[in-house]
Design an enzyme around this catalytic site. Structure first.
Site, PDB file in Angstrom:
ATOM      1  N   HIS A   1      35.461   3.353  11.384  1.00 52.61           N
ATOM      2  CA  HIS A   1      35.121   3.633   9.985  1.00 52.61           C
ATOM      3  C   HIS A   1      34.198   2.580   9.385  1.00 52.61           C
ATOM      4  O   HIS A   1      34.030   2.523   8.173  1.00 52.61           O
ATOM      5  CB  HIS A   1      36.395   3.734   9.137  1.00 52.61           C
ATOM      6  CG  HIS A   1      37.276   4.884   9.524  1.00 52.61           C
ATOM      7  ND1 HIS A   1      38.440   5.201   8.846  1.00 52.61           N
ATOM      8  CD2 HIS A   1      37.184   5.801  10.518  1.00 52.61           C
ATOM      9  CE1 HIS A   1      39.014   6.253   9.413  1.00 52.61           C
ATOM     10  NE2 HIS A   1      38.279   6.635  10.429  1.00 52.61           N
TER      11      HIS A   1
ATOM     12  N   HIS B   1     -23.314  -2.317  -1.157  1.00 53.96           N
ATOM     13  CA  HIS B   1     -24.335  -3.240  -1.646  1.00 53.96           C
ATOM     14  C   HIS B   1     -23.893  -4.688  -1.560  1.00 53.96           C
ATOM     15  O   HIS B   1     -24.507  -5.557  -2.167  1.00 53.96           O
ATOM     16  CB  HIS B   1     -24.707  -2.894  -3.093  1.00 53.96           C
ATOM     17  CG  HIS B   1     -25.350  -1.552  -3.249  1.00 53.96           C
ATOM     18  ND1 HIS B   1     -25.826  -1.085  -4.462  1.00 53.96           N
ATOM     19  CD2 HIS B   1     -25.613  -0.564  -2.350  1.00 53.96           C
ATOM     20  CE1 HIS B   1     -26.333   0.135  -4.298  1.00 53.96           C
ATOM     21  NE2 HIS B   1     -26.202   0.471  -3.032  1.00 53.96           N
TER      22      HIS B   1
END
Length: 677
Positions: A154, A525
């Site tokens: 569990h 550019h």
């Protein structure tokens, strides 16, 4: 113990609640590689605790009661009738290289259960049982669990708590570096509703790997097994200072993270950090669910879910069909997230989303993350967007934009309408993203694609960082600058990839303390300071550092540009260093005669003063014979300009690479190729 001890198979042959008990011993060591075999198979069939709360407890394998300064090492506990090992009232006790084994269907066979202990260490231990691998009861303090493999069972649990009167606080639980496999829970904290008061704090689960685990991350304050309580009541156990960090793996349930806290005593100071849990079943993607808690969220969170703190646009009606506009859903999610206290996330999961123009405005009550995993798509017609941008973040402190998603501006139609090359009075097309007056921000792991105009515009911001950002548009898409900034202080652009139809990065007036590092640029550019001097009352540009960048196949490399015959301005303390050029036109450029499309008097002189500028360790190939051009103002010549270790080659038919300088006397150091100037 090197041999195997075997318990009676009939639990009635054992008196009391255990088989072997160590009590009131200081300096105990249990070792030897041997096995405690509880032979529990007969007893498990007699276990009726699932049917009645008054069942008779079966005997445990081993109890350690009030033992101090102990080492339990290299032993095996096998098939206990009940808990395998129970640790009660102990101090400074360590379990190392212990193996605990029982079938998955053997009820109540917890591996190690502890209560009212201080200083318990469980290290490099392998546990697979029919119940909790490890359960931590009331009064447990300063517990460290590390390197444990758990499964079946569990999971690893704090609790259950609140079942009994006068329970003692749980404080200082550290579970780390564990692997949990095939269990019905992962790491969890559980308390009973409608029962007794208690507290649990300073609890941390970190670096846990889950494999096919149900409920991997769980706070359950409605724990009520077998209907032994009032499930509609509220828990009286206060939980605080809890963290779940770096938990990854696979969930066997769609609900992978569930934090169900008390209505009357909401959980406080709970943190979820770097959770990555996936679910591949037929109930859809992994989910999260929170009740009566506002967790602090950091790092990755998968599943995101609808946690308080996470505002998923799908909760507000967004559809990922690529055509339904999600602007109202996004604005609603942003509004609620911005108004919430603590750190919040606006989440857009994977998928395609149509989005019209949105303004995401602060100030917000706490840090806010815009987490985009999907793709946002702008209208193709720029007329369908109001204003000068598509998505705007404004007046936000502590903003983070991340997630790996894409802002797709779908600019192809708009580029054909761009007439700014023909007229100075052209109408500006919408940008993809604007950051206006944003402070202390991180923009990371996102893509801006095919903006109609600038991709990202940064205005009036302080302390904003762009990291691992990708910006892409075709080489012929006009005015699609990657990142443009103006009147900002403390901008960092790091490890970012930009290829567009204009400047990769353009730095406008008022920019101060800007660092650009590790950027790849091209096509486009280049990386530019300016243009400057076009407008009245421009503010100084000061402290620009461009370093360790690679520029490829651009029409300019690194440049400073200002308009002639226009307004006054200054730019100083500007440095370009360790730049690699590949087939770049005009690799090194100061252009104070910048006059695109004939929109000014090219014969006039610039009124922008440039000083304290350096170009150092710039190497590579030039696509133009003129590789270094410093064209400064006639009336305000450039001052304190340095060229150092420049090595640029040109292999075209216009002869060797050249340099040209006007109205500047640069300071030259190291290698200079081309020579000139």
């Amino acid at each position: 113990m090197e041999g195997t001890l075997k318990a009676p198979t009939n639990p009635g042959d054992l008196g009391g609640d255990c088989w072997v008990r160590f009590r009131d011993v200081d300096g105990l060591k249990v070792s030897g590689g041997g096995t405690f075999d509880g032979q529990g198979e007969v007893a498990w069939k007699q276990n009726n605790c699932a049917k009645t709360a008054n069942c008779k407890a079966l005997p445990m394998n081993i109890r350690f009661d009030f033992v101090t300064n102990a080492m339990i090492q290299d032993i095996t506990s096998l098939d206990s009738k009940n808990f395998h090992i129970n640790v009660m009232g102990c101090k400074n006790i360590t379990f190392k290289h212990v193996t605990i084994t029982a079938p998955e269907d053997s009820a109540n066979t917890d591996g190690i259960h502890m209560g009212r202990c201080n200083g318990v260490n469980i290290i490099d231990t392998n546990i697979g049982t029919g119940d909790d691998c490890i359960s931590i009861g009331d009064g447990s303090q300063q517990v460290t669990i590390s390197g444990v493999t758990c499964g079946p069972g569990h999971g690893i649990s704090v609790g259950s708590l609140g079942k009994y009167k006068n329970e003692e606080p749980v404080v200082g639980i550290f579970v780390k570096s564990c692997q949990i496999t095939g269990t019905s829970n992962g790491v969890r904290i559980k308390s009973w509703p409608g029962m007794y008061a208690g507290t649990a704090s300073d609890i941390h689960f970190e670096d846990i790997t889950m494999k096919n685990v149900s409920n991997p991350v769980l706070i359950d304050q409605t724990y009520c097994p077998w209907g032994q309580c009032n499930e509609k009541a509220t828990s009286n156990v206060k939980l605080s200072e809890i963290s779940f960090k770096r938990i990854k793996g696979t969930s066997a349930t769609a609900l992978a993270v569930k934090l169900a806290c008390s209505r009357t005593l909401p959980c406080e100071k709970v943190e979820l950090g770097d959770i990555d849990l996936t679910y591949s079943g037929n109930e859809g993607p992994a989910k999260s669910e929170c009740t009566n808690i506002k967790p602090i969220v950091s790092g990755k969170l998968n599943p995101p879910g609808y946690l308080p703190g996470v505002f998923n646009v799908k909760k507000y009606g967004a559809k990922s069909d690529g055509s339904s506009d999600i602007s109202q859903a996004l604005l609603s999610a942003w509004k609620e997230a911005c108004a919430a206290t603590g750190s919040t996330i606006v989440f857009i999961q994977k998928g395609d989303y149509a989005l019209r123009q949105v303004d995401l405005v602060g100030p917000c009550k706490g840090d806010i993350t815009f987490k985009l995993e999907g793709t946002l798509k702008a209208p193709t017609n720029p007329g369908d967007l109001g204003g000068d941008c598509w998505v705007r973040f404004r007046d936000v402190d502590g903003l983070k934009v991340s997630g790996g998603g894409t802002f797709d501006g779908q600019g192809e139609v708009a580029w054909k309408q761009n007439n700014c090359a023909k007229t100075a009075n052209c109408k500006a097309l919408p940008m993809n993203i604007r950051f206006d007056f944003v402070t202390n921000a991180m923009i990371q792991d996102i893509t801006s694609l095919d903006s109609k105009n600038f991709h990202i515009n940064v205005m009036g911001c302080k302390n904003i960082t762009f990291k691992h950002v990708t910006i892409t548009a075709p080489e012929d898409s006009a005015n699609t600058d990657g990142i443009h900034m103006g009147r900002c202080n403390g901008v960092n652009i790091i490890d970012t990839n930009i290829g567009t139809g204009d400047d990769c990065i353009s730095i406008g007036d008022g920019s101060q303390q800007v660092t650009i590092s590790g950027v790849t640029c091209g096509p486009g550019h280049g990386i530019s300071v300016g243009s400057l001097g076009k407008y009245k009352n421009e503010e100084p540009v000061v402290g620009i550092f461009v370093k360790s960048c690679q520029i490829t196949s651009t029409s300019n490399g690194v440049r400073i540009k200002s308009w002639p015959g226009m307004y006054a301005g200054t730019a100083s303390d500007i440095h370009f260093e360790d730049i690699t050029m590949k087939n770049v036109s005009n690799p090194v450029l100061i252009d104070q005669t910048y006059c695109p499309w004939g929109q000014c008097n090219e014969k006039a002189t610039s009124n922008v003063k440039l000083s304290e500028i350096s170009f150092k360790r710039i190497k590579g190939t030039s696509a133009t014979a003129l590789a270094v051009k410093l064209a400064c103002s006639r009336t305000l010549p450039c001052e304190k300009v340095e060229l150092g270790d420049i090595d640029l080659t040109y292999s075209g038919n216009e002869g060797p690479a050249k340099s040209e300088c006007t109205n500047v006397k640069p300071i030259v150091s190291g290698k200079l190729n081309p020579p000139g100037c």
